[in-house]
Design a protein around this motif. Structure first.
Motif, PDB file in Angstrom:
ATOM      1  N   ASP A  83       0.817  -1.214   0.000  1.00  0.00           N
ATOM      2  CA  ASP A  83       0.000   0.000   0.000  1.00  0.00           C
ATOM      3  C   ASP A  83       0.849   1.261   0.000  1.00  0.00           C
ATOM      4  OD1 ASP A  83      -2.500   1.318  -0.031  1.00  0.00           O
ATOM      5  OD2 ASP A  83      -2.434   1.587   2.147  1.00  0.00           O
ATOM      6  N   ARG A  86       1.361   3.417   3.298  1.00  0.00           N
ATOM      7  CA  ARG A  86       0.226   3.970   4.056  1.00  0.00           C
ATOM      8  C   ARG A  86      -0.379   2.904   4.970  1.00  0.00           C
ATOM      9  NH1 ARG A  86       0.335   5.850  -1.089  1.00  0.00           N
ATOM     10  NH2 ARG A  86      -0.848   4.032  -1.792  1.00  0.00           N
ATOM     11  N   GLY A  87      -0.912   1.860   4.376  1.00  0.00           N
ATOM     12  CA  GLY A  87      -1.498   0.794   5.178  1.00  0.00           C
ATOM     13  C   GLY A  87      -0.474   0.078   6.038  1.00  0.00           C
ATOM     14  N   ASP A  90      -0.435   0.882   9.609  1.00  0.00           N
ATOM     15  CA  ASP A  90      -1.441   0.155  10.388  1.00  0.00           C
ATOM     16  C   ASP A  90      -0.983  -1.269  10.706  1.00  0.00           C
ATOM     17  OD1 ASP A  90      -3.261   2.282  10.528  1.00  0.00           O
ATOM     18  OD2 ASP A  90      -4.104   1.780   8.571  1.00  0.00           O
ATOM     19  N   VAL A 118       8.415   3.751   7.852  1.00  0.00           N
ATOM     20  CA  VAL A 118       7.008   3.441   8.116  1.00  0.00           C
ATOM     21  C   VAL A 118       6.764   3.230   9.605  1.00  0.00           C
ATOM     22  CG1 VAL A 118       5.241   1.665   7.793  1.00  0.00           C
ATOM     23  CG2 VAL A 118       6.526   2.518   5.829  1.00  0.00           C
ATOM     24  N   GLN A 121       6.515   6.137  12.181  1.00  0.00           N
ATOM     25  CA  GLN A 121       5.256   6.895  12.170  1.00  0.00           C
ATOM     26  C   GLN A 121       4.257   6.332  13.169  1.00  0.00           C
ATOM     27  OE1 GLN A 121       3.698   7.884   8.166  1.00  0.00           O
ATOM     28  NE2 GLN A 121       5.595   7.011   7.386  1.00  0.00           N
TER      29      GLN A 121
END
Length: 218
Positions: A83, A86-87, A90, A118, A121
Protein backbone atom coordinates in the motif's frame (compact mmCIF):
# COMPACT_ATOMS: atom_id res chain seq x y z
CA UNK A 1 23.62 -9.52 28.35
CA UNK A 2 21.76 -12.68 29.23
CA UNK A 3 21.81 -15.93 27.34
CA UNK A 4 18.35 -16.71 26.03
CA UNK A 5 16.87 -19.86 24.62
CA UNK A 6 16.68 -20.19 20.87
CA UNK A 7 12.91 -20.70 21.00
CA UNK A 8 11.24 -19.23 17.93
CA UNK A 9 7.48 -19.11 17.49
CA UNK A 10 6.06 -18.90 13.96
CA UNK A 11 2.46 -17.74 13.72
CA UNK A 12 -0.02 -15.33 12.14
CA UNK A 13 -1.40 -12.26 13.87
CA UNK A 14 -4.50 -10.39 12.82
CA UNK A 15 -3.84 -7.31 10.71
CA UNK A 16 -6.02 -4.70 9.03
CA UNK A 17 -5.49 -6.29 5.60
CA UNK A 18 -5.72 -9.90 6.75
CA UNK A 19 -3.35 -12.32 8.41
CA UNK A 20 0.20 -11.14 9.08
CA UNK A 21 3.00 -13.69 9.06
CA UNK A 22 5.19 -13.28 12.13
CA UNK A 23 8.13 -14.69 14.06
CA UNK A 24 8.71 -14.27 17.78
CA UNK A 25 12.10 -14.89 19.31
CA UNK A 26 11.23 -15.69 22.90
CA UNK A 27 12.89 -13.68 25.64
CA UNK A 28 14.11 -14.48 29.11
CA UNK A 29 11.87 -14.90 32.13
CA UNK A 30 11.50 -11.54 33.81
CA UNK A 31 12.20 -9.51 30.67
CA UNK A 32 11.72 -5.79 31.28
CA UNK A 33 10.95 -4.82 27.67
CA UNK A 34 9.71 -6.31 24.42
CA UNK A 35 10.92 -5.33 20.96
CA UNK A 36 9.43 -4.93 17.49
CA UNK A 37 11.46 -5.07 14.27
CA UNK A 38 10.30 -3.90 10.82
CA UNK A 39 11.85 -4.99 7.54
CA UNK A 40 12.90 -3.09 4.38
CA UNK A 41 10.82 -2.42 1.28
CA UNK A 42 8.79 -5.52 0.31
CA UNK A 43 8.52 -4.53 -3.34
CA UNK A 44 12.30 -4.87 -3.60
CA UNK A 45 12.58 -8.17 -1.77
CA UNK A 46 12.50 -7.01 1.84
CA UNK A 47 11.14 -9.49 4.37
CA UNK A 48 11.51 -10.24 8.08
CA UNK A 49 14.39 -12.57 7.15
CA UNK A 50 16.54 -9.68 5.91
CA UNK A 51 20.10 -9.92 7.26
CA UNK A 52 20.06 -6.45 8.86
CA UNK A 53 16.78 -7.26 10.60
CA UNK A 54 18.18 -10.60 11.72
CA UNK A 55 21.31 -9.07 13.25
CA UNK A 56 19.23 -6.40 14.99
CA UNK A 57 17.02 -9.15 16.39
CA UNK A 58 20.08 -10.98 17.74
CA UNK A 59 21.27 -7.78 19.42
CA UNK A 60 17.93 -7.14 21.14
CA UNK A 61 17.20 -10.77 21.99
CA UNK A 62 20.66 -10.97 23.55
CA UNK A 63 19.39 -8.74 26.36
CA UNK A 64 16.61 -11.23 27.08
CA UNK A 65 13.93 -9.24 25.24
CA UNK A 66 11.22 -11.06 23.31
CA UNK A 67 11.51 -9.78 19.73
CA UNK A 68 8.66 -9.75 17.22
CA UNK A 69 9.31 -9.64 13.47
CA UNK A 70 6.60 -9.74 10.82
CA UNK A 71 6.08 -9.48 7.08
CA UNK A 72 4.24 -6.40 5.88
CA UNK A 73 1.01 -6.94 3.95
CA UNK A 74 1.69 -8.71 0.67
CA UNK A 75 5.17 -9.89 1.70
CA UNK A 76 5.95 -13.54 2.35
CA UNK A 77 2.77 -15.27 3.48
CA UNK A 78 1.09 -12.12 4.79
CA UNK A 79 -2.25 -11.36 3.22
CA UNK A 80 -3.14 -8.13 1.42
CA UNK A 81 -1.11 -6.12 -1.06
CA UNK A 82 1.51 -3.41 -0.80
CA UNK A 83 0.00 0.00 0.00
CA UNK A 84 2.88 2.37 -0.67
CA UNK A 85 3.69 2.83 3.00
CA UNK A 86 0.23 3.97 4.06
CA UNK A 87 -1.50 0.79 5.18
CA UNK A 88 1.83 -0.55 6.38
CA UNK A 89 1.71 1.95 9.26
CA UNK A 90 -1.44 0.15 10.39
CA UNK A 91 0.39 -3.18 10.12
CA UNK A 92 2.92 -1.81 12.62
CA UNK A 93 0.11 -0.70 14.93
CA UNK A 94 -1.35 -4.21 14.80
CA UNK A 95 2.02 -5.68 15.75
CA UNK A 96 2.38 -3.24 18.64
CA UNK A 97 -1.07 -4.24 19.86
CA UNK A 98 -0.12 -7.91 19.70
CA UNK A 99 3.00 -7.25 21.78
CA UNK A 100 0.98 -5.40 24.39
CA UNK A 101 -1.59 -8.19 24.59
CA UNK A 102 1.10 -10.84 24.85
CA UNK A 103 3.60 -9.21 27.22
CA UNK A 104 2.28 -5.87 28.51
CA UNK A 105 5.85 -4.53 28.62
CA UNK A 106 7.42 -1.27 27.40
CA UNK A 107 8.45 -1.68 23.77
CA UNK A 108 11.67 -0.87 21.93
CA UNK A 109 10.98 -0.28 18.24
CA UNK A 110 13.56 -0.89 15.54
CA UNK A 111 13.22 -0.68 11.79
CA UNK A 112 15.51 -0.91 8.77
CA UNK A 113 15.12 1.36 5.74
CA UNK A 114 11.44 1.30 4.65
CA UNK A 115 10.67 -0.43 7.94
CA UNK A 116 12.14 2.52 9.82
CA UNK A 117 10.38 5.15 7.72
CA UNK A 118 7.01 3.44 8.12
CA UNK A 119 7.41 2.06 11.61
CA UNK A 120 8.54 5.30 13.21
CA UNK A 121 5.26 6.89 12.17
CA UNK A 122 3.37 4.38 14.30
CA UNK A 123 5.91 4.03 17.10
CA UNK A 124 6.72 7.68 17.83
CA UNK A 125 3.27 8.71 19.12
CA UNK A 126 2.47 5.34 20.72
CA UNK A 127 2.80 5.55 24.52
CA UNK A 128 3.62 1.84 24.68
CA UNK A 129 6.89 2.47 22.81
CA UNK A 130 9.70 3.67 25.05
CA UNK A 131 12.63 3.94 22.62
CA UNK A 132 13.32 3.97 18.89
CA UNK A 133 16.08 2.57 16.65
CA UNK A 134 16.29 3.63 13.00
CA UNK A 135 18.69 1.61 10.85
CA UNK A 136 19.64 2.84 7.39
CA UNK A 137 17.19 5.74 7.63
CA UNK A 138 16.14 6.37 4.01
CA UNK A 139 15.90 9.94 2.77
CA UNK A 140 15.89 9.64 -1.03
CA UNK A 141 15.54 6.32 -2.85
CA UNK A 142 15.34 6.73 -6.61
CA UNK A 143 12.01 8.57 -7.11
CA UNK A 144 10.85 8.09 -3.51
CA UNK A 145 11.45 10.76 -0.89
CA UNK A 146 10.89 10.15 2.80
CA UNK A 147 9.90 12.88 5.24
CA UNK A 148 10.30 12.82 9.01
CA UNK A 149 8.53 15.96 10.19
CA UNK A 150 6.63 13.81 12.71
CA UNK A 151 9.89 13.29 14.59
CA UNK A 152 9.90 16.95 15.60
CA UNK A 153 7.50 16.10 18.43
CA UNK A 154 9.19 12.84 19.42
CA UNK A 155 11.14 13.22 22.67
CA UNK A 156 11.72 9.49 23.18
CA UNK A 157 15.29 8.14 23.13
CA UNK A 158 16.31 7.69 19.50
CA UNK A 159 19.25 5.85 17.94
CA UNK A 160 20.11 6.31 14.27
CA UNK A 161 22.62 3.89 12.75
CA UNK A 162 23.63 4.23 9.11
CA UNK A 163 26.53 3.35 6.89
CA UNK A 164 28.94 6.22 6.33
CA UNK A 165 28.46 5.64 2.58
CA UNK A 166 24.70 5.05 2.65
CA UNK A 167 23.52 5.71 -0.88
CA UNK A 168 19.93 6.35 0.26
CA UNK A 169 20.72 8.48 3.31
CA UNK A 170 23.62 10.82 2.53
CA UNK A 171 25.71 11.72 5.56
CA UNK A 172 25.12 15.49 5.50
CA UNK A 173 21.35 15.16 5.07
CA UNK A 174 21.13 12.52 7.78
CA UNK A 175 23.16 14.66 10.19
CA UNK A 176 20.78 17.58 9.57
CA UNK A 177 17.79 15.34 10.25
CA UNK A 178 19.19 14.02 13.51
CA UNK A 179 20.19 17.50 14.69
CA UNK A 180 16.63 18.70 14.05
CA UNK A 181 14.89 16.20 16.32
CA UNK A 182 14.51 16.49 20.10
CA UNK A 183 16.96 14.98 22.55
CA UNK A 184 17.76 12.32 23.57
CA UNK A 185 19.19 11.25 20.23
CA UNK A 186 22.33 9.59 18.93
CA UNK A 187 23.73 9.10 15.44
CA UNK A 188 26.23 6.33 14.74
CA UNK A 189 27.82 6.29 11.29
CA UNK A 190 29.49 3.00 10.41
CA UNK A 191 32.49 4.06 8.37
CA UNK A 192 32.78 2.21 5.08
CA UNK A 193 29.27 0.83 5.34
CA UNK A 194 26.64 1.24 2.66
CA UNK A 195 22.85 1.26 3.08
CA UNK A 196 22.81 -2.49 3.70
CA UNK A 197 25.83 -2.52 6.03
CA UNK A 198 27.52 -5.02 3.69
CA UNK A 199 30.67 -6.22 5.40
CA UNK A 200 29.84 -4.12 8.47
CA UNK A 201 26.97 -5.92 10.18
CA UNK A 202 29.02 -6.61 13.35
CA UNK A 203 29.62 -2.86 13.80
CA UNK A 204 25.92 -2.13 13.31
CA UNK A 205 25.00 -4.78 15.84
CA UNK A 206 27.58 -3.47 18.32
CA UNK A 207 26.13 0.05 18.03
CA UNK A 208 22.68 -1.28 18.91
CA UNK A 209 24.02 -3.29 21.84
CA UNK A 210 25.97 -0.37 23.30
CA UNK A 211 22.95 1.94 23.12
CA UNK A 212 20.48 -0.58 24.51
CA UNK A 213 22.86 -1.44 27.34
CA UNK A 214 22.79 2.20 28.45
CA UNK A 215 19.03 2.44 27.93
CA UNK A 216 18.40 -0.60 30.13
CA UNK A 217 21.16 0.31 32.62
CA UNK A 218 22.83 -3.07 32.12
Amino acid sequence: MTNTTAAIQSFFLTGPAGRIEALLNRGAAGATHAALLCHPHPVYGGTMHNKVVYHAMKALNGFGLPVLRFNFRGAGSSEGSHDGGRGEVDDVRAALQWLENEFNLPIIFAGFSFGAAVGLQAACPDPRVEALISLGTPLQVNDRSYGYSFLQDCAKPKLFVSGGNDQYGPRAALERLVESVPEPRQLVLVEGGDHFFDGHLPEMRAAIEQWVRKLLHR
